[in-house]
Enzyme design. Structure first.
Site, mmCIF file in Angstrom:
data_model
loop_
_atom_site.group_PDB
_atom_site.id
_atom_site.type_symbol
_atom_site.label_atom_id
_atom_site.label_comp_id
_atom_site.label_asym_id
_atom_site.label_seq_id
_atom_site.Cartn_x
_atom_site.Cartn_y
_atom_site.Cartn_z
ATOM 1 N N HIS D 14 0.855 -1.194 0.000
ATOM 2 C CA HIS D 14 0.000 0.000 0.000
ATOM 3 C C HIS D 14 0.886 1.236 0.000
ATOM 4 O O HIS D 14 2.105 1.166 0.075
ATOM 5 C CB HIS D 14 -0.958 0.008 1.203
ATOM 6 C CG HIS D 14 -0.386 0.469 2.501
ATOM 7 N ND1 HIS D 14 -1.098 1.192 3.425
ATOM 8 C CD2 HIS D 14 0.859 0.302 3.026
ATOM 9 C CE1 HIS D 14 -0.344 1.447 4.467
ATOM 10 N NE2 HIS D 14 0.832 0.935 4.269
ATOM 11 N N CYS D 33 5.709 6.781 4.368
ATOM 12 C CA CYS D 33 4.554 5.943 4.006
ATOM 13 C C CYS D 33 3.977 6.318 2.645
ATOM 14 O O CYS D 33 3.121 5.603 2.123
ATOM 15 C CB CYS D 33 3.446 6.066 5.062
ATOM 16 S SG CYS D 33 3.969 5.462 6.669
ATOM 17 N N HIS D 39 5.100 0.367 -0.418
ATOM 18 C CA HIS D 39 5.795 -0.482 0.549
ATOM 19 C C HIS D 39 4.744 -1.507 1.007
ATOM 20 O O HIS D 39 3.686 -1.606 0.374
ATOM 21 C CB HIS D 39 6.369 0.342 1.710
ATOM 22 C CG HIS D 39 5.354 0.957 2.595
ATOM 23 N ND1 HIS D 39 4.641 2.082 2.248
ATOM 24 C CD2 HIS D 39 4.875 0.595 3.822
ATOM 25 C CE1 HIS D 39 3.806 2.392 3.211
ATOM 26 N NE2 HIS D 39 3.919 1.509 4.184
ATOM 27 N N HIS D 41 3.255 -4.673 4.198
ATOM 28 C CA HIS D 41 3.203 -5.186 5.570
ATOM 29 C C HIS D 41 2.660 -6.614 5.597
ATOM 30 O O HIS D 41 1.912 -7.025 4.714
ATOM 31 C CB HIS D 41 2.272 -4.312 6.442
ATOM 32 C CG HIS D 41 2.712 -2.908 6.606
ATOM 33 N ND1 HIS D 41 3.792 -2.562 7.365
ATOM 34 C CD2 HIS D 41 2.231 -1.730 6.113
ATOM 35 C CE1 HIS D 41 3.949 -1.241 7.336
ATOM 36 N NE2 HIS D 41 3.018 -0.719 6.575
ATOM 37 N N ASP D 79 -4.795 -10.558 0.441
ATOM 38 C CA ASP D 79 -3.512 -11.247 0.580
ATOM 39 C C ASP D 79 -2.739 -11.256 -0.741
ATOM 40 O O ASP D 79 -3.269 -11.650 -1.787
ATOM 41 C CB ASP D 79 -3.740 -12.685 1.039
ATOM 42 C CG ASP D 79 -2.431 -13.368 1.373
ATOM 43 O OD1 ASP D 79 -1.530 -12.704 1.925
ATOM 44 O OD2 ASP D 79 -2.305 -14.564 1.056
ATOM 45 N N HIS D 80 -1.468 -10.836 -0.673
ATOM 46 C CA HIS D 80 -0.620 -10.727 -1.860
ATOM 47 C C HIS D 80 -1.237 -9.793 -2.893
ATOM 48 O O HIS D 80 -1.140 -10.029 -4.103
ATOM 49 C CB HIS D 80 -0.294 -12.104 -2.437
ATOM 50 C CG HIS D 80 0.716 -12.845 -1.605
ATOM 51 N ND1 HIS D 80 0.398 -13.428 -0.407
ATOM 52 C CD2 HIS D 80 2.052 -13.048 -1.776
ATOM 53 C CE1 HIS D 80 1.484 -13.982 0.115
ATOM 54 N NE2 HIS D 80 2.500 -13.778 -0.687
ATOM 55 N N GLU D 126 -0.693 -3.613 12.062
ATOM 56 C CA GLU D 126 0.111 -3.289 10.873
ATOM 57 C C GLU D 126 1.580 -3.624 11.099
ATOM 58 O O GLU D 126 2.261 -4.116 10.208
ATOM 59 C CB GLU D 126 -0.042 -1.802 10.555
ATOM 60 C CG GLU D 126 0.438 -1.445 9.169
ATOM 61 C CD GLU D 126 0.372 0.053 8.914
ATOM 62 O OE1 GLU D 126 -0.358 0.458 8.014
ATOM 63 O OE2 GLU D 126 1.059 0.829 9.612
#
Lengths: 137, 137, 137, 137, 137, 137
Positions: D14, D33, D39, D41, D79-80, D126
């Site tokens: 994100h 950010c 980047h 998480h 996810d991914h 996060e």
């Protein structure tokens, strides 16, 4: 209303000890926690604030600002220090996890007045088996 | 040959400090770890022994015995104590994680002689970001 | 009002199983949790009590006493046991995490009457992915 | 009334970024950010529902069903993936942890209507230092 | 000879993707890890160095210096970045955990030449279920 | 040469018990671990393989394949089972962590022959305080 939490840490020495009692009386009440030469912990501090989400930023509060406030007013004063001897806001108080959590709450509450949030909770973890939570009431 | 590990913990105070140096010299070399009034940690100790599996019991060594040895000879001496002042096997030594791990290895090695195992490793965790490992050589 | 929490652990066997149903019916409702030969978990138990801080000690309650009560009345009965077969306060009850948390709450509540605290919450962690919380109401 | 929680995870990219602002404005408000190339998480999602215990099963709700609902409606979509670009229920929204937690709550609430439980809380972690909690009000 | 380890962290985006392959070929080989719009992780980096204990300080190496080297040469370049696009030492390389660990090892080895230690191991944790270790040989 | 590790989990019942001994003899040697009605654990299994990095994929071995092998041959046989009674490769063997780790190593070694890697280590964690490691020699 949403709740955000920041974790910080500090490594400090302390003892549970009343100056007006003898070592023996302290040992009887506080056990090994009263060791005259101190012991210590890696404390974990969780600070939770609550507020509305700002539609521009998606934030309740910039966590970088919250982190800086916690460090300046709390953890820089506690980290690598002796809680009984070195910390201005703990002078003359019992260095128990309960009292420390309450004093941290009171210190931070004053610092958060300028922001559009309320301090919701202090959680203070002393060991993996013991922690306290304080909501300011 | 199989390796078994037992984790124990102790909460202790210490400082990194040379008596023959001034507070200023200590601060220059050891930074906040030299705080004259001490600080402390929740230490995690991992003791690894290696040996053959006993076909009768399925054990390398009864972990209850290993636990009792660690507690009697190591963690009961360190828990809720001051590493610099209160611990017989650390007298006159630097209270760094490295030195403490080496001394714990030496203390335990002597105690494990009667058992059919070898002391393989001491891992000593000072914070979630720092640990040391010592294999006795 | 402050909240203190003590963590204890126990390793136990159980199954989700109704005696009046066939193995097939149990399998249909409870899946692999109904394995007739049992399975087991490392349970983590978090007991939270709330009360006022005693100004003499800085404590809500001596955590050593809380620990001893939990061990005597709860974890000594559950640790290295079969929850369905070996535990007096679970006799005739479903050995689900929900029911176990409620019964632990009821057992501990009775033991805490002599102390100046209220039992606030039982949190019972069955796996790293599943836990339950019960507040007694 | 008892509370049960299921943990699920997802690994996603994100950035905190407003399209109508320049990179410089985004950098000023969101710092690192806002990195234009994203980047990411490893997010941990804790879903808590509350309800009465079914005396037949000992369950508030079959956790396998809750897991399947979370995966189908939430984590399979995240996810991914890239939260800003790939996720239907986040289109046009800020990809902050706060906003994501609120949207997950709203998505799941609709799916839990057929069940005899209420969605109590979404906790979204996060990093090990930051998490948010949302109770739907 | 003693081993000391420092943990650092970084949050980054990446994908497993060969430019010379189609999206379909990448999907076939790398599965969801090839998502064209990226995904990301909270990486944990453990850097282990080995050496003799300095009898003056009790240190193998001042961990503050090791931390500063890791941050300057590794994590400041990776944190809140895209591993495929933003990181000088990963240009033109596959952004797998294996390759990243090897490149981190090579970057750090060069920086540790002035110190009286050897770089022993890089451990790189991508998720709680997956990690790699590299010893430089 | 690089090492990659996959973590899997299983929840199982067991007891330490020799059929040819009385309950009293078992209790004397194995203590509470010999409880006739079983107890259980959440086991964590770490499987480490080593090999060269494939320059095409950046992988030592596709972790999805490793995961599938572990699940088919190991954890699907152990999860929600009784180690003493339900697991083909443990029949007639002591259900100690040591023996279980060795048998898991032997089962997996056979399955990894077709791949360009070597099985390096099995680490089996029984509780947060106890684990074993086996390298196949």
């Amino acid at each position: 209303m949403i709740y955000i939490t920041r974790r910080e840490q500090f490594n400090a020495a302390h003892k549970l000890f009343k100056e007006e009692w003898s070592n023996e009386q302290n040992l009887e009440v506080f056990g090994k926690c009263s060791n005259p030469n101190w012991h210590g912990h890696n404390y974990e501090l969780f600070v939770t604030v609550k507020g509305e989400v700002d539609p521009q930023t998606g934030f309740v509060m910039d966590l970088k600002i919250l982190k800086d406030i916690i460090r300046e007013h709390i953890t820089d004063k506690l980290d690598h220090k002796n809680i009984n001897l070195d910390v201005d806001f703990m002078k003359g108080k019992m260095a128990s996890t309960e009292v420390l959590a309450i004093e941290i709450f009171n210190q931070l509450k004053a610092q958060l007045v300028p922001f559009n949030v309320a301090l919701h909770k202090i959680k203070l973890v002393e060991t993996e088996n013991n922690f306290v939570e304080y909501y300011g009431e």
